[in-house]
Motif scaffolding. Structure first.
Motif, PDB file in Angstrom:
ATOM      1  N   PHE A 223     -10.141  -3.865 -14.375  1.00 27.58           N
ATOM      2  CA  PHE A 223      -8.716  -3.589 -14.559  1.00 27.58           C
ATOM      3  C   PHE A 223      -7.785  -3.589 -13.391  1.00 27.58           C
ATOM      4  O   PHE A 223      -6.681  -3.778 -13.115  1.00 27.58           O
ATOM      5  CB  PHE A 223      -8.698  -2.381 -15.624  1.00 27.58           C
ATOM      6  N   PHE A 224      -8.640  -2.662 -12.313  1.00 23.35           N
ATOM      7  CA  PHE A 224      -7.558  -2.219 -11.063  1.00 23.35           C
ATOM      8  C   PHE A 224      -7.970  -3.522 -10.091  1.00 23.35           C
ATOM      9  O   PHE A 224      -7.747  -3.231  -8.828  1.00 23.35           O
ATOM     10  CB  PHE A 224      -8.233  -1.085 -10.509  1.00 23.35           C
ATOM     11  N   GLY A 225      -8.688  -4.599 -10.279  1.00 18.05           N
ATOM     12  CA  GLY A 225      -8.596  -5.966  -9.664  1.00 18.05           C
ATOM     13  C   GLY A 225      -9.611  -5.705  -8.509  1.00 18.05           C
ATOM     14  O   GLY A 225     -10.394  -4.653  -8.472  1.00 18.05           O
ATOM     15  N   ASP A 226      -9.404  -6.364  -7.344  1.00 13.05           N
ATOM     16  CA  ASP A 226     -10.346  -6.185  -5.929  1.00 13.05           C
ATOM     17  C   ASP A 226      -9.487  -5.786  -4.840  1.00 13.05           C
ATOM     18  O   ASP A 226     -10.113  -5.602  -3.767  1.00 13.05           O
ATOM     19  CB  ASP A 226     -11.016  -7.444  -5.843  1.00 13.05           C
ATOM     20  N   SER A 227      -7.968  -5.534  -5.110  1.00 15.03           N
ATOM     21  CA  SER A 227      -7.083  -5.224  -4.116  1.00 15.03           C
ATOM     22  C   SER A 227      -5.809  -4.613  -4.673  1.00 15.03           C
ATOM     23  O   SER A 227      -5.398  -5.146  -5.728  1.00 15.03           O
ATOM     24  CB  SER A 227      -6.733  -6.426  -2.937  1.00 15.03           C
ATOM     25  N   ARG A 228      -5.447  -3.744  -3.972  1.00 14.55           N
ATOM     26  CA  ARG A 228      -4.072  -3.117  -4.562  1.00 14.55           C
ATOM     27  C   ARG A 228      -3.115  -2.844  -3.466  1.00 14.55           C
ATOM     28  O   ARG A 228      -3.497  -2.569  -2.043  1.00 14.55           O
ATOM     29  CB  ARG A 228      -4.488  -1.800  -5.120  1.00 14.55           C
ATOM     30  N   GLU A 229      -1.913  -3.108  -3.315  1.00 16.55           N
ATOM     31  CA  GLU A 229      -0.942  -2.846  -2.553  1.00 16.55           C
ATOM     32  C   GLU A 229       0.255  -2.181  -3.089  1.00 16.55           C
ATOM     33  O   GLU A 229       0.515  -2.210  -4.291  1.00 16.55           O
ATOM     34  CB  GLU A 229      -0.274  -4.130  -1.826  1.00 16.55           C
ATOM     35  N   ARG A 249      -1.690  -7.521 -12.778  1.00 17.35           N
ATOM     36  CA  ARG A 249      -0.653  -6.640 -13.285  1.00 17.35           C
ATOM     37  C   ARG A 249      -0.048  -5.741 -12.219  1.00 17.35           C
ATOM     38  O   ARG A 249      -0.366  -5.580 -10.922  1.00 17.35           O
ATOM     39  CB  ARG A 249      -1.645  -5.658 -14.126  1.00 17.35           C
ATOM     40  N   ILE A 250       1.097  -5.164 -12.605  1.00 18.00           N
ATOM     41  CA  ILE A 250       1.848  -4.133 -11.722  1.00 18.00           C
ATOM     42  C   ILE A 250       2.195  -3.038 -12.619  1.00 18.00           C
ATOM     43  O   ILE A 250       2.249  -2.824 -13.531  1.00 18.00           O
ATOM     44  CB  ILE A 250       3.309  -4.777 -11.806  1.00 18.00           C
ATOM     45  N   ILE A 251       1.723  -1.712 -12.024  1.00 18.32           N
ATOM     46  CA  ILE A 251       1.991  -0.514 -12.378  1.00 18.32           C
ATOM     47  C   ILE A 251       3.120   0.347 -12.041  1.00 18.32           C
ATOM     48  O   ILE A 251       3.161   0.539 -10.839  1.00 18.32           O
ATOM     49  CB  ILE A 251       0.433   0.391 -12.318  1.00 18.32           C
TER      50      ILE A 251
END
Length: 277
Positions: A223-229, A249-251
């Motif tokens: 759900f939280f992928g493999d990268s976040r920014e 997705r965008i949170i």
């Protein structure tokens, strides 16, 4: 005409909540203008705004019914930098406010926007909407009362909740969601807009207990992928989640009025609403 395009598009988008529909309204407003451009119109801005606002209200009414039949929770489409550049920069409405607008009747939304965001007088609003000044004041009071019930911090400055969403990212990367769950209010909610193209809960998730259970359950399913920014979208800092370099997705977080807890979590995962990024 072009000198008023940004104003018309911004007003329409804020009332309707979808850019494609707002662009249609502006185009229809131009067509209506062509029918009257040879007339002696003293205030072109007021004339054009009147057409756009009323068309937007009518379209928002039909959109409201469609959204009631939407597959799961419906929340506004975030704007890419390219689309946001088409809007009037004098006004600043953050994403949390756009979500709250959905709880207002279209006319109430229009009055609130025109008065509190664009600075129109009650007399100007009355003229635009064919209502009395008293009615305009009453509608604004009602709209503000409903907005206040959201118990969200609706500041129009980007970065207002930067530390909170950065804390969320850290919790994810530490592999321990518990610290973030402790930052939720007792009445916290989570809305996930997946449409029919992404699997998502069909109802709003209520309370920290259920939100925590959901987040722990999806952690193992990427759900939280493999990268976040972190990035500012719609005047609000948010988390972009990517998988193999593709945005999935965008949170956004909606803080409580005091700004020390999370009142709402908004997740946009419907590919149709991410296509412009």
């Amino acid at each position: 005409m072009e000198e008023y395009r940004k104003l018309l598009l911004t007003v329409s988008y804020r009332i309707i909540g979808e850019m494609a529909d707002a662009e249609d309204v502006v185009q229809e407003t131009y067509i209506e203008w062509e029918k009257h451009k040879d007339e002696d119109i003293l205030n072109r801005k007021a004339f054009l705004t009147r057409i756009a606002v009323n068309k937007s209200i009518n379209l928002a009414k039909s959109a409201r019914k469609t959204r009631e039949e939407y597959y799961g929770p419906w929340i506004p489409e975030p704007l890419s930098e390219e689309l946001e550049a088409q809007l009037e920069r004098k006004e600043r409405v953050n994403y949390a406010m756009m979500v709250v607008f959905e709880s207002l009747e279209p006319k109430d939304r229009a009055v609130f926007l025109l008065k509190d965001v664009f600075g129109y007088s009650h007399q100007e609003i009355a003229d635009l909407l064919d209502i009395s000044v008293l009615n305009s004041r009453q509608v604004l009071t009602r709209a503000k009362r409903i907005i206040a019930k959201s118990e969200l911090q609706l500041e129009r400055e980007p970065g207002a909740n930067k530390s909170m969403i950065a804390f969320f990212v850290k919790s994810i990367e530490d592999g321990n969601i518990a610290p973030f769950i402790e930052m939720l209010t007792s009445e916290a909610t989570m809305q996930i807009d997946g449409g029919k193209r992404r699997q998502a809960p069909l109802r709003v998730i209520h309370t920290p207990l259920r939100i925590g259970a959901f987040l722990r359950g999806v952690t193992e399913h990427e759900f939280f992928g493999d990268s976040r920014e972190l990035q500012v979208i719609d005047e609000q800092i948010c988390m972009l989640i990517k998988k193999d370099g593709k945005l999935v997705r965008i949170i956004f977080l909606g803080l409580n009025v005091d700004g020390d807890k999370v009142q709402s979590v908004f997740v946009v995962t419907n590919p149709d609403k991410l296509k412009n990024f």
